[in-house]
Each structure stands twice: as structure tokens, then as C-alpha cells.
Design a protein around this motif. Structure first.
Motif, PDB file in Angstrom:
ATOM      1  N   LEU A  14       0.843  -1.205   0.000  1.00 51.36           N
ATOM      2  CA  LEU A  14       0.000   0.000   0.000  1.00 51.36           C
ATOM      3  C   LEU A  14       0.873   1.248   0.000  1.00 51.36           C
ATOM      4  N   LYS A  15       0.590   2.146  -0.896  1.00 48.52           N
ATOM      5  CA  LYS A  15       1.349   3.400  -0.975  1.00 48.52           C
ATOM      6  C   LYS A  15       0.589   4.548  -0.308  1.00 48.52           C
ATOM      7  N   ARG A  16      -0.703   4.393  -0.201  1.00 50.87           N
ATOM      8  CA  ARG A  16      -1.526   5.472   0.334  1.00 50.87           C
ATOM      9  C   ARG A  16      -2.597   4.869   1.243  1.00 50.87           C
ATOM     10  N   ILE A  17      -2.574   5.257   2.490  1.00 45.46           N
ATOM     11  CA  ILE A  17      -3.561   4.772   3.448  1.00 45.46           C
ATOM     12  C   ILE A  17      -4.764   5.713   3.391  1.00 45.46           C
ATOM     13  N   MET A  18      -5.917   5.133   3.107  1.00 44.32           N
ATOM     14  CA  MET A  18      -7.158   5.909   2.975  1.00 44.32           C
ATOM     15  C   MET A  18      -8.033   5.647   4.207  1.00 44.32           C
ATOM     16  N   GLN A  19      -9.064   6.467   4.348  1.00 42.85           N
ATOM     17  CA  GLN A  19      -9.966   6.311   5.499  1.00 42.85           C
ATOM     18  C   GLN A  19     -10.565   4.913   5.563  1.00 42.85           C
ATOM     19  N   TYR A  60       0.687  17.886   0.243  1.00 46.49           N
ATOM     20  CA  TYR A  60       1.238  16.585  -0.133  1.00 46.49           C
ATOM     21  C   TYR A  60       0.237  15.801  -0.976  1.00 46.49           C
ATOM     22  N   GLN A  61      -1.015  15.790  -0.562  1.00 51.81           N
ATOM     23  CA  GLN A  61      -2.038  15.053  -1.322  1.00 51.81           C
ATOM     24  C   GLN A  61      -2.175  15.613  -2.737  1.00 51.81           C
ATOM     25  N   HIS A  62      -2.124  16.929  -2.861  1.00 52.65           N
ATOM     26  CA  HIS A  62      -2.206  17.554  -4.184  1.00 52.65           C
ATOM     27  C   HIS A  62      -1.006  17.134  -5.045  1.00 52.65           C
TER      28      HIS A  62
END
Length: 175
Positions: free
Chosen positions: A86-91, A161-163
Motif C-alpha cells: 500500500l502506498k496510500r492509506i485511505m480512510q 502533499y495530497q495535491h
């Protein structure tokens, strides 16, 4: 040809050699035991490769524990999900029921999530006193983080960072 007893004895000897009185005292001064220092170091080990920031990241987690806040450490969610890619942990990932999910369970997880290096354990033991409660990767992707002591400040850094991450993903998709 080595027996399990000899292997175990060697591991125990190395543990005693590593946890010198000085290291134990440093752990105690931070409210940690050797075991909890090791657990925290395992999170830091997975959080960053940037050795210059490991001690500051440790201070963030120590501050969160002291404030009775959840650690919200993304590497513990990867461990709980058994999805290390996983590169991005989402809700949606925050909801996995596990004692290792530090979004749901306050405090340190019950055990380490990897084998931390000596360097990372020592970074935890020398964590400075900071006002920081949050950190997020800097949007230049150079491996450094923005640290924040307030949630509004953190949100500014997180949005940047998200952008940047969204833009990077989009640029790769259009190639």
C-alpha cells in the motif's frame, strides 16, 4: 547443525549486550521499556528511510502517547491489513479491526511490525522534546517531512502533499 537452544542463547546474549544500562536508562527516561522502545522503533523503521528525521518522528509518537491520542501510524495499518505494498492509506483502511491498527487502538501495538535497525532504536532513545503531534511527507518527494504542533497546520501540509501526489499519479497515467 546448530541446535535451537544455541540459537536462542545467542539471541538472548545479543539482546543483553545491546540493552546496555545507558540504553535502558534512556528508554526509561522516555517512559519506555526495551520492548516498547523496540515496538516504536519498528514503526519508525517502516515510516521513513530518512535517518535525519527518525528521532523527530519518534518524538511525535511519544507526544501522542503522552496526550492519550491514537498514534495513527500508517505502517501499523499496512501490517494489520497484511498489505505491505500500500502506498496510500485511505480512510477505508482505518477501519480494519486489529490490535495493530493504531487508528482504532490507542497506544503502541502489542508487538513490533518489523525488525528495526540499531540506528532506528537509538533514534527513538534520543528523541528530542518537541511540540509536534503530526507529520506528513513534504510535497517535493525528497524523503523529508513537515512537522506540525497543531491540526490546522498539519492539514495545510497534508493538503499540499495530497495535491502533489495526485498530480504525480495523474502525470504517470497520461504518459
Amino acid at each position: 547443525n546448530t541446535t535451537p537452544d544455541k540459537i536462542f542463547d545467542k539471541i538472548i546474549r545479543q539482546c543483553y549486550d545491546f540493552w546496555t544500562p545507558e540504553r535502558k536508562d534512556r528508554a526509561t527516561a522516555k517512559g519506555l521499556t526495551p520492548q516498547t522502545a523496540y515496538i516504536l522503533a519498528s514503526i519508525i523503521e517502516e515510516e521513513t528511510n530518512n535517518t535525519k528525521e527518525k528521532d523527530t518522528m519518534a518524538s511525535v509518537y511519544l507526544n501522542r502517547v503522552a496526550a492519550n491520542m491514537p498514534l495513527q501510524a500508517d505502517p501499523t495499518v499496512k501490517f494489520a491489513l497484511k498489505d505491505f505494498g500500500l502506498k496510500r492509506i485511505m480512510q477505508k483502511h482505518w477501519q480494519v479491526p486489529s490490535p495493530y491498527n493504531t487508528y482504532l487502538v490507542k497506544g503502541l501495538p502489542p508487538g513490533p511490525i518489523c525488525t528495526p535497525s540499531r540506528q532506528t532504536i537509538d533514534a527513538v532513545l534520543r528523541a528530542p522534546k518537541t511540540p509536534y503531534l503530526y507529520f506528513v511527507a513534504k510535497p517535493d518527494f525528497r524523503g523529508y517531512s513537515n512537522f506540525a504542533s497543531s491540526y490546522p497546520e498539519h492539514l495545510i501540509y497534508a493538503k499540499a502533499y495530497q495535491h502533489a501526489l495526485d498530480s504525480l499519479i495523474l502525470s504517470k497515467q497520461t504518459k
